[in-house]
Scaffold this active site. Sequence first.
Site, PDB file in Angstrom:
ATOM      1  N   TYR A   1       0.839  -1.204   0.000  1.00 10.13           N
ATOM      2  CA  TYR A   1       0.000   0.000   0.000  1.00 10.13           C
ATOM      3  C   TYR A   1       0.878   1.259   0.000  1.00 10.13           C
ATOM      4  O   TYR A   1       0.653   2.190  -0.771  1.00 10.13           O
ATOM      5  CB  TYR A   1      -0.972   0.023   1.203  1.00 10.13           C
ATOM      6  CG  TYR A   1      -1.766   1.316   1.225  1.00 10.13           C
ATOM      7  CD1 TYR A   1      -2.813   1.529   0.325  1.00 10.13           C
ATOM      8  CD2 TYR A   1      -1.424   2.347   2.099  1.00 10.13           C
ATOM      9  CE1 TYR A   1      -3.504   2.733   0.297  1.00 10.13           C
ATOM     10  CE2 TYR A   1      -2.113   3.563   2.077  1.00 10.13           C
ATOM     11  CZ  TYR A   1      -3.158   3.738   1.169  1.00 10.13           C
ATOM     12  OH  TYR A   1      -3.821   4.939   1.143  1.00 10.13           O
TER      13      TYR A   1
ATOM     14  N   ARG B   1       1.117   8.392  12.727  1.00 12.49           N
ATOM     15  CA  ARG B   1       0.582   9.614  13.341  1.00 12.49           C
ATOM     16  C   ARG B   1      -0.934   9.751  13.171  1.00 12.49           C
ATOM     17  O   ARG B   1      -1.627  10.231  14.064  1.00 12.49           O
ATOM     18  CB  ARG B   1       1.281  10.827  12.731  1.00 12.49           C
ATOM     19  CG  ARG B   1       0.981  12.123  13.439  1.00 12.49           C
ATOM     20  CD  ARG B   1       1.227  13.311  12.561  1.00 12.49           C
ATOM     21  NE  ARG B   1       0.390  13.266  11.359  1.00 12.49           N
ATOM     22  CZ  ARG B   1       0.503  14.100  10.347  1.00 12.49           C
ATOM     23  NH1 ARG B   1       1.441  15.020  10.346  1.00 12.49           N
ATOM     24  NH2 ARG B   1      -0.289  13.992   9.297  1.00 12.49           N
TER      25      ARG B   1
ATOM     26  N   ARG C   1     -11.424   4.022   8.591  1.00 10.20           N
ATOM     27  CA  ARG C   1     -10.412   3.211   7.917  1.00 10.20           C
ATOM     28  C   ARG C   1      -9.140   3.185   8.764  1.00 10.20           C
ATOM     29  O   ARG C   1      -9.007   3.929   9.723  1.00 10.20           O
ATOM     30  CB  ARG C   1     -10.108   3.771   6.521  1.00 10.20           C
ATOM     31  CG  ARG C   1      -9.595   5.189   6.571  1.00 10.20           C
ATOM     32  CD  ARG C   1      -9.375   5.755   5.191  1.00 10.20           C
ATOM     33  NE  ARG C   1      -8.598   6.984   5.301  1.00 10.20           N
ATOM     34  CZ  ARG C   1      -8.004   7.566   4.283  1.00 10.20           C
ATOM     35  NH1 ARG C   1      -8.065   7.024   3.089  1.00 10.20           N
ATOM     36  NH2 ARG C   1      -7.335   8.670   4.451  1.00 10.20           N
TER      37      ARG C   1
ATOM     38  N   PHE D   1      14.220  20.221  -1.143  1.00  8.89           N
ATOM     39  CA  PHE D   1      12.891  19.670  -1.392  1.00  8.89           C
ATOM     40  C   PHE D   1      12.787  18.228  -0.884  1.00  8.89           C
ATOM     41  O   PHE D   1      11.784  17.831  -0.297  1.00  8.89           O
ATOM     42  CB  PHE D   1      12.596  19.742  -2.897  1.00  8.89           C
ATOM     43  CG  PHE D   1      11.427  18.924  -3.333  1.00  8.89           C
ATOM     44  CD1 PHE D   1      10.132  19.346  -3.068  1.00  8.89           C
ATOM     45  CD2 PHE D   1      11.615  17.721  -4.008  1.00  8.89           C
ATOM     46  CE1 PHE D   1       9.047  18.579  -3.466  1.00  8.89           C
ATOM     47  CE2 PHE D   1      10.535  16.964  -4.408  1.00  8.89           C
ATOM     48  CZ  PHE D   1       9.251  17.384  -4.134  1.00  8.89           C
TER      49      PHE D   1
HETATM   50  C1  PS7 Z   1       4.614  14.983  -6.078  1.00  8.40           C
HETATM   51  C2  PS7 Z   1       5.695  16.429  -4.276  1.00  8.40           C
HETATM   52  C3  PS7 Z   1      11.619  13.051  -2.596  1.00  8.40           C
HETATM   53  C4  PS7 Z   1      12.390  10.894  -3.730  1.00  8.40           C
HETATM   54  C5  PS7 Z   1      -0.626  14.092  -2.701  1.00  8.40           C
HETATM   55  C6  PS7 Z   1       6.960  13.242  -1.317  1.00  8.40           C
HETATM   56  C7  PS7 Z   1      -1.434  11.275   0.285  1.00  8.40           C
HETATM   57  C8  PS7 Z   1       3.150  11.194   2.766  1.00  8.40           C
HETATM   58  O1  PS7 Z   1      -3.082  11.260   3.408  1.00  8.40           O
HETATM   59  O2  PS7 Z   1      -0.793  15.180   2.663  1.00  8.40           O
HETATM   60  O3  PS7 Z   1      -3.483  13.713   3.596  1.00  8.40           O
HETATM   61  O4  PS7 Z   1      -2.579  12.426   5.544  1.00  8.40           O
HETATM   62  O5  PS7 Z   1       0.011  14.578   4.938  1.00  8.40           O
HETATM   63  C9  PS7 Z   1       3.861  14.925  -3.677  1.00  8.40           C
HETATM   64  C10 PS7 Z   1      10.456  10.840  -2.259  1.00  8.40           C
HETATM   65  C11 PS7 Z   1       0.536  11.907  -2.954  1.00  8.40           C
HETATM   66  C12 PS7 Z   1       5.909  11.063  -0.761  1.00  8.40           C
HETATM   67  C13 PS7 Z   1       0.857  10.391  -0.045  1.00  8.40           C
HETATM   68  C14 PS7 Z   1       2.710  14.027  -3.920  1.00  8.40           C
HETATM   69  C15 PS7 Z   1       9.394  11.364  -1.401  1.00  8.40           C
HETATM   70  C16 PS7 Z   1      -0.731  11.148  -2.977  1.00  8.40           C
HETATM   71  C17 PS7 Z   1       4.776  11.700  -0.081  1.00  8.40           C
HETATM   72  C18 PS7 Z   1       1.947  13.932  -2.648  1.00  8.40           C
HETATM   73  C19 PS7 Z   1       8.040  10.980  -1.970  1.00  8.40           C
HETATM   74  C20 PS7 Z   1      -0.766  10.033  -1.922  1.00  8.40           C
HETATM   75  C21 PS7 Z   1       1.477  13.564   1.549  1.00  8.40           C
HETATM   76  C22 PS7 Z   1       3.764  10.678   0.402  1.00  8.40           C
HETATM   77  O6  PS7 Z   1       1.110  13.514   2.955  1.00  8.40           O
HETATM   78  O7  PS7 Z   1      -1.152  12.826   3.510  1.00  8.40           O
HETATM   79  C23 PS7 Z   1       4.676  15.417  -4.640  1.00  8.40           C
HETATM   80  C24 PS7 Z   1      11.433  11.572  -2.824  1.00  8.40           C
HETATM   81  C25 PS7 Z   1       0.605  13.254  -2.786  1.00  8.40           C
HETATM   82  C26 PS7 Z   1       6.925  11.742  -1.315  1.00  8.40           C
HETATM   83  C27 PS7 Z   1      -0.403  10.551  -0.533  1.00  8.40           C
HETATM   84  C28 PS7 Z   1       1.373  11.154   1.069  1.00  8.40           C
HETATM   85  C29 PS7 Z   1       1.961  12.389   0.875  1.00  8.40           C
HETATM   86  C30 PS7 Z   1       2.711  11.298   1.330  1.00  8.40           C
HETATM   87  P1  PS7 Z   1      -2.644  12.566   4.040  1.00  8.40           P
HETATM   88  P2  PS7 Z   1      -0.235  14.128   3.546  1.00  8.40           P
HETATM   89 MN    MN Z   2      -5.252   8.785   0.876  1.00  3.43          MN
HETATM   90 MN    MN Z   3      -4.848  11.968   2.132  1.00  2.19          MN
HETATM   91 MN    MN Z   4      -2.239  15.239   6.014  1.00  2.00          MN
END
Ligand code: PS7
Ligand code: MN
Ligand code: MN
Ligand code: MN
Length: 351
Positions: free
Chosen positions: A152, A199, A209, A269
């Site tokens: 997941y 968290r 969920r 970043f």
């Molecule tokens: C493309 C910058 C840097 C190699 C929306 C950044 C939600 C933790 O579920 O918003 O609302 O509690 O707090 C970001 C690796 C992904 C992983 C994943 C896309 C790092 C859709 C972030 C962010 C890879 C699925 C946001 C994974 O947390 O979550 C870009 C390198 C999105 C990264 C989701 C979660 C991100 C997450 P929620 P949050």
């Molecule tokens: Mn989600």
């Molecule tokens: Mn979310």
């Molecule tokens: Mn969040």
Amino acid sequence: KTLYPLEITSESERNCYALLKKTSRSFAAVIMELNPELRNAIMLFYLVLRALDTVEDDMTIDPETKVPLLRTFDSKLLTKDWTFDGNGPNEKDRIVLVQFDQILIEYHKLKPQYQDVIKDITHKMGNGMADYINDKEFNLNGVATIKDYDLYCHYVAGLVGEGLTKLSVAAEFGAPSLIKDMYLSESMGLFLQKTNIIRDYKEDLDDGRSFWPKEIWGKYTPELVNFSKPENLKDGLDCISDLVLNALGHVRDVLVYLSLIYDNSTFNFCAIPQVMAIATLAEVFNNPLVFKKNVKIRKGTTCKLILNSRTYEGVLAIFSQYLRVIHHKCPVSDPNYLKIGIKCGELEQFI
Ligand code: PS7
Ligand code: MN
Ligand code: MN
Ligand code: MN
Ligand code: MN
Ligand code: MN
């Protein structure tokens, strides 16, 4: 002052940056500082995935609507004006879907190579998310095994790491070896996602969920919701410790990955979310409040972390500090006391 000032040249671009700011304070801050070569690509990658996640998170959308929408979401990127108004009225980031046409206008202006990365990851993530949409009972019991948990997390975060690495290497901002060693990108995503899942115990359960794997929590209680009752507090804290130990398994890869990023704006970043994650793990460790609310790190702490994570040495020092915090917070009565000690020692050695 900023190294790369934003130069907005169209109404749709302005609208996209407004969407970014509305949906994430922390990602907005780091994305705005990015080198212009990748700034819009990563901003749009974020917004497309935020839109997809807003479909996944909305528990008012029927699975019969949600599953096909997730599976075909990447095909919306072939259109010029698709929008979606089917979210519940209270869904947090619904505006991203309502204004998805603004995202599409800017998406089609990207280099074809960048568009392809975004579309490919969106396709894989949407299908992965769809595999985990299930009946309410299933969701309340979370994911079954640690393997399911990792899968997941691969879909919702490991793939983000893969996409970001492909963008960074295409722009020559990172070592080409990162492409063949994709497990490093995977760990970058999994470390963030697992921290988020640990968290968000309360928030996710309130939404009906959970993503805590039963293979871990089942060692401490027969029902996941039990941890919020005071009589089960010790079991709950021991379970958090087990989950944190699992997440610490990604730290070595995270530190190796960061050593292979050349561009300063890309380094910041990548590094800032990771140092926030280790600080969050230290905060949730042995913390009873996790079962009551969403525990957040203090604003002053966040500022200090951002300031000190501008160099690799600074990042190592932050990790070292929070590993010590976790080690010291661990009570001798914790069933994972020994393993936590060994893991923290091992990482300290590596640093
Ligand atoms: C493309 C910058 C840097 C190699 C929306 C950044 C939600 C933790 O579920 O918003 O609302 O509690 O707090 C970001 C690796 C992904 C992983 C994943 C896309 C790092 C859709 C972030 C962010 C890879 C699925 C946001 C994974 O947390 O979550 C870009 C390198 C999105 C990264 C989701 C979660 C991100 C997450 P929620 P949050
Ligand atoms: Mn989600
Ligand atoms: Mn979310
Ligand atoms: Mn969040
Ligand atoms: Mn959320
Ligand atoms: Mn979450």
